[in-house]
Every structure is written in structure tokens, then in C-alpha cells.
Design an enzyme around this catalytic site. Structure first.
Site, PDB file in Angstrom:
ATOM      1  N   PHE A 112      -3.865  28.916   2.343  1.00  0.00           N
ATOM      2  CA  PHE A 112      -4.178  29.444   1.081  1.00  0.00           C
ATOM      3  C   PHE A 112      -5.654  29.123   0.781  1.00  0.00           C
ATOM      4  O   PHE A 112      -6.349  29.726  -0.104  1.00  0.00           O
ATOM      5  CB  PHE A 112      -3.553  28.703   0.025  1.00  0.00           C
ATOM      6  CG  PHE A 112      -3.918  27.205  -0.615  1.00  0.00           C
ATOM      7  CD1 PHE A 112      -4.800  27.105  -1.494  1.00  0.00           C
ATOM      8  CD2 PHE A 112      -3.496  26.229   0.081  1.00  0.00           C
ATOM      9  CE1 PHE A 112      -5.419  25.955  -1.874  1.00  0.00           C
ATOM     10  CE2 PHE A 112      -3.814  24.919  -0.094  1.00  0.00           C
ATOM     11  CZ  PHE A 112      -4.787  24.809  -1.470  1.00  0.00           C
ATOM     12  N   LYS A 113      -6.477  28.301   1.449  1.00  0.00           N
ATOM     13  CA  LYS A 113      -7.984  27.920   1.301  1.00  0.00           C
ATOM     14  C   LYS A 113      -8.656  28.997   1.772  1.00  0.00           C
ATOM     15  O   LYS A 113      -9.755  29.326   1.033  1.00  0.00           O
ATOM     16  CB  LYS A 113      -8.205  26.954   2.226  1.00  0.00           C
ATOM     17  CG  LYS A 113      -7.497  25.556   2.074  1.00  0.00           C
ATOM     18  CD  LYS A 113      -7.777  24.840   0.546  1.00  0.00           C
ATOM     19  CE  LYS A 113      -6.852  23.646   0.519  1.00  0.00           C
ATOM     20  NZ  LYS A 113      -7.403  22.370   1.150  1.00  0.00           N
ATOM     21  N   ASP A 114      -8.151  30.033   2.448  1.00  0.00           N
ATOM     22  CA  ASP A 114      -8.791  31.666   2.796  1.00  0.00           C
ATOM     23  C   ASP A 114      -9.114  31.891   1.426  1.00  0.00           C
ATOM     24  O   ASP A 114      -9.994  33.083   1.562  1.00  0.00           O
ATOM     25  CB  ASP A 114      -8.226  32.195   3.826  1.00  0.00           C
ATOM     26  CG  ASP A 114      -8.154  31.437   5.125  1.00  0.00           C
ATOM     27  OD1 ASP A 114      -9.263  31.105   5.560  1.00  0.00           O
ATOM     28  OD2 ASP A 114      -7.241  31.847   5.935  1.00  0.00           O
TER      29      ASP A 114
END
Length: 472
Positions: A112-114
Site C-alpha cells: 500500500f505504500k506505493d
């Protein structure tokens, strides 16, 4: 829109200033001077927008020092089917009646950091280009932030990345994603210790104002407001898809270690998004669950930080928690500073259990919490695979286990998915007896040559390394 520090520095700053700065000069975190409000008409209009259009609408409420056309272009450049593998960007899947998974791991590093980091890379390149400047990014990662940042920043003009991580504490896949990168502007530093030691180094360097200014140090951790702001968007998207045309309230459950992901949900709720509950799901490192149950925020040292099968949450100092406490205390910067700078340094904890504001955490701000263990993760992974033919990673399993403790009839519960299972293959094999699917582009990544240096948990050594490589 101006921004202020959680520790009371009243100097107004614009978005692009804090984009490149990270921590405030007084050691606090930046927040907007007010939360823009959305109404039913705006939400209705946003229902039909593509993800990049929704991102522009939300970000433009907070950013007035980038021309609208440029910001629109940056959002459109970031959130594409080519980058995220689907035009939907964050697809919502109903597991069972009223329980949903919001897919956030379709980006280049499968986490999810993307969602935020891809935008941050484009914002950095844009603003540095406008200024004709360079930036040295210092970060700390417990697993996914590092690879997301490095994949977003590799090859970007004017940007170097110095990423610290706890040596041996990430999964082999996570390590390989970072350490196999050979780009000249990417530097991996494995620190002897735990994630909190890495985070302390980032803060120590950021608080050395002379060094920070000399070497143009910025951050990509969620202490950077721009990254947290980008995450606000997928709460709106999740609400739109979970409620349908009729609208109504939604609850979100968020696997959480550093409080950044769920803090974005807090911001969305403060803007007026109809969020009923924000459920914080922790693993055995349950400093956040302890606070929401008892009112006591008690950080742990390295010896008391457990190494778990959801390693990205092996965190005992939740940096973004300061943003929420600032709001909880009525935006009292002096009191926030007394808690986070003084009480934590002196006693390693603070206690709000007897303060009337503690009840507001649940009553006014909607927070709930719960804890998940290794056994819970295995059971949840098995159950989800057997009943729904859906394979989830260990952190998402923590979220799903805790979410089920807070379901209310008639209120959709959206669990934020955090990563693809391949990133934690050993635990998937333990749970199911088989390897998870691996995207073809990551075949054999663990055997690629590694580019990493190892150091003790010493901010001065890290500063010397940065200085040497900026002079090179």
C-alpha cells in the site's frame, strides 16, 4: 492553506515548503491549519470520478502553491493502469456480508505504500525542478516503505535516497526488493537494532538543523505530510464503492504500526467523510491498542519489541500518533510537546486515562482497536483461503481478525489490504502448505546481487555516510 507544527511553532508554511522539509524545526509534525470540509453535494459529484481525478479534487483542497493544471497532470501521471495494473487502482472486494477488502497493493512494490510514494516521487521531482535544487531523502523502513520509496525515486532527477532498515528484521523478499537495486542514487543502510532505532536516527538527523540545511535532508516516511495526504484519497474511494449511490456510514479497519495509514483515515473523517469507526489493528507490538484501551501510551525499547510474522508493524514508537493526539488535545501545541518531547524522554510513557479528552478518542473521533497474534494470523489466512478462495498477507490478516470484533449491522466494514502475500511467503507456507503466487518480474529476486552497508544504531555514523556520498 498554511501548515503548522504539532509542537506549537506558529510560523505559517505552504505545502511545497513542508513537502521538502519533513519534520518541523521544533521537532513536531505538520498539519493543516484547518481541515477543509466536504459536503453531500461534493461527495455526490466525486462518485463518478476516476481515481486520479478524485486525487486531484482532494489534494487541491490542501495545495494552493502548485498551479491547478500542474497538480492535475501530476495526479494523472501517477495513478495509471500502467503503474497499478488496473484502471480501478484500489478495487473493493466483498468477502462476506458487510465485510470488504480494499486492494491497495497493486503498485510496483506490491504494498500500500506505493499509493502515496508514487505521487511523492513525482511531487519531489516537480518541485525540485522548479527550484533547481537537489534533495537527500533519509528514511526508515520496517519493510514496505523502503522499497516503495526507492522504486518511486530511482532515476528521479535531483533526488538521492538513504534508507535505513533493521538488519535481519524484514522478510527475505522485502530485503531483496530494496537491496537488489543498483541505481546510483539509492543507498541502503541496514541498522543493528529494530525499526524504532532507524526511526530515531531519522528524527535525530532531522533535528540537527544545521546538518539538515547543509545537506538538504528530506523525508519520505509518513512524518511527511504530503505522503499522508495522498493516503486520504483511498478512504474516499473506499467509502464511495462500499456505500453505493445511497451513501451512509462506513467503518475502516487498518493494520497499524506507525499510525500513518490510519491517521489518513482520521483526516478524512475530520473532513466530513461519513466514517463511523476507525479500528486500529496491531500485532503483538500493541502500544496503540494499549492506548485506545487504557489511555496509557507506553513506548517499548528494542528488547521489548517483538519480532513477528507481520514485521512491517513491529513498531513501538508510533510517529504519526502525535498528529492525532494534537487534535485530541484541542490542538494544544505546548501540551503536545510536553507529552511527546518531555514525558516520553523522561518516563517512556504518558497517561491520559484520567483526562476527560481520552473519552473523545472513541466518542468524538471514532477510534477503536484490537490485537492479533501469530496464531490469529495463521487461522485468518487459512479461513479466508478456504471460505473465499482469497489469499491475504499477514498484516491484512491482523486487520481482518480485528475487524470482525467491531462489525455493526448495516455499516460496511472495509479492511485496508496492505501487501501481496508473496512478501511474507514463509508464513503463508506455514498456514497453507504452499507458496503464494509470485509476479513474474520478481522471479529469483532473492538471489540477485545486494547493495547494502551495515551500521550500528548511531546517527553520527549515518550523518558521516550521507556527507561522504553527497560529496562524491
Amino acid at each position: 492553506m498554511n501548515y503548522l507544527s504539532t509542537r506549537g511553532d506558529p510560523t505559517p508554511r505552504k505545502f511545497c515548503e513542508i513537502l521538502l522539509e519533513g519534520l518541523a524545526p521544533d521537532g513536531g509534525l505538520y498539519l493543516p491549519e484547518r481541515y477543509p470540509q466536504v459536503d453531500a453535494a461534493m461527495l455526490a459529484r466525486w462518485r463518478t470520478l476516476a481515481y486520479h481525478e478524485l486525487a486531484f479534487e482532494i489534494l487541491s483542497l490542501y495545495i494552493d502553491d502548485i498551479p491547478a493544471d500542474d497538480l492535475r497532470t501530476l495526479c494523472a501521471k501517477t495513478y495509471t493502469e500502467e503503474v497499478f495494473g488496473t484502471a480501478d487502482i484500489t478495487p473493493l472486494r466483498e468477502l462476506e456480508d458487510g465485510v470488504y477488502l480494499e486492494g491497495l497493493s497493486n503498485g510496483p512494490t506490491l504494498a500500500f505504500k506505493d499509493m502515496a510514494m508514487q505521487l511523492l516521487g513525482n511531487l519531489f521531482e516537480y518541485e525540485l525542478g522548479r527550484r533547481g535544487e537537489q534533495l537527500n531523502i533519509l528514511g526508515a523502513t520496517s519493510g514496505d516503505t523502503g522499497s516503495a520509496a526507492e522504486y518511486a525515486m530511482k532515476g528521479k532527477k535531483g533526488v538521492r535516497v538513504f534508507m535505513t532498515s533493521p538488519d535481519g528484521r524484514m522478510s527475505p523478499f522485502q530485503q531483496a526488493q530494496m537491496f537488489s537495486l543498483q541505481d546510483a542514487n539509492i543507498h541502503n543502510i541496514a541498522i543493528t537494532g529494530v525499526f524504532d532505532d532507524c526511526q530515531d536516527i531519522v528524527k535525530a538527523v532531522s533535528n540537527d538543523l544545521a546538518f539538515k540545511r547543509q545537506y538538504r535532508i528530506g523525508t519520505v516516511n509518513s512524518i511527511n505530510w504530503a505522503r499522508l495526504l495522498a493516503q486520504v484519497v483511498y478512504y474516499f474511494k473506499g467509502w464511495i464503492e462500499a456505500t453505493g449511490p445511497q451513501g451512509g456510514e462506513v467503518s475502516f479497519t487498518v493494520p497499524s504500526g506507525n499510525f500513518g495509514n490510519v491517521c489518513a483515515g482520521h483526516v478524512a473523517r475530520m473532513m466530513g467523510l461519513p466514517i463511523r469507526k476507525l479500528v486500529v489493528a496491531t500485532n503483538e507490538n500493541d502500544v496503540l491498542d494499549e492506548f485506545f484501551r487504557t489511555g496509557v501510551y507506553r513506548v517499548r525499547g528494542a528488547a521489548d519489541t517483538h519480532e513477528t510474522s507481520s514485521p512491517s508493524m513491529d513498531i513501538s514508537k508510533a510517529s504519526n500518533f502525535e498528529r492525532f493526539v494534537f487534535d485530541l488535545l484541542g490542538r494544544d501545541g505546548a501540551r503536545t510537546k510536553a507529552l511527546f518531547q518531555d514525558a516520553l524522554a523522561r518516563e517512556g510513557k504518558f497517561d491520559l486515562s484520567a483526562d476527560p479528552v481520552f473519552a473523545d478518542a472513541a466518542g468524538r473521533f471514532g477510534f477503536r482497536s484490537g490485537r492479533s497474534t501469530h496464531a490469529d494470523r495463521l487461522a485468518t489466512i487459512r479461513d479466508t483461503d478456504e471460505r473465499f478462495a482469497v489469499l491475504i498477507d499477514t498484516h491484512t490478516a491482523d486487520g481482518l481478525k480485528v475487524a470482525r470484533e467491531h462489525i455493526e449491522p448495516g455499516v460496511p466494514m472495509v479492511v485496508l489490504e496492505t501487501a501481496l502475500p508473496i512478501k511474507f511467503a514463509a508464513t503463508i507456507v506455514e498456514a497453507l502448505g504452499r507458496e503464494p503466487d509470485r509476479p513474474a518480474r520478481f522471479e529469483g529476486i532473492e538471489s540477485l546481487p545486494k547493495r547494502v552497508v551495515r551500521m550500528p544504531a548511531d546517527a553520527e555514523q549515518v550523518k558521516r555516510y550521507i556527507a561522504e556520498h553527497c560529496a562524491a
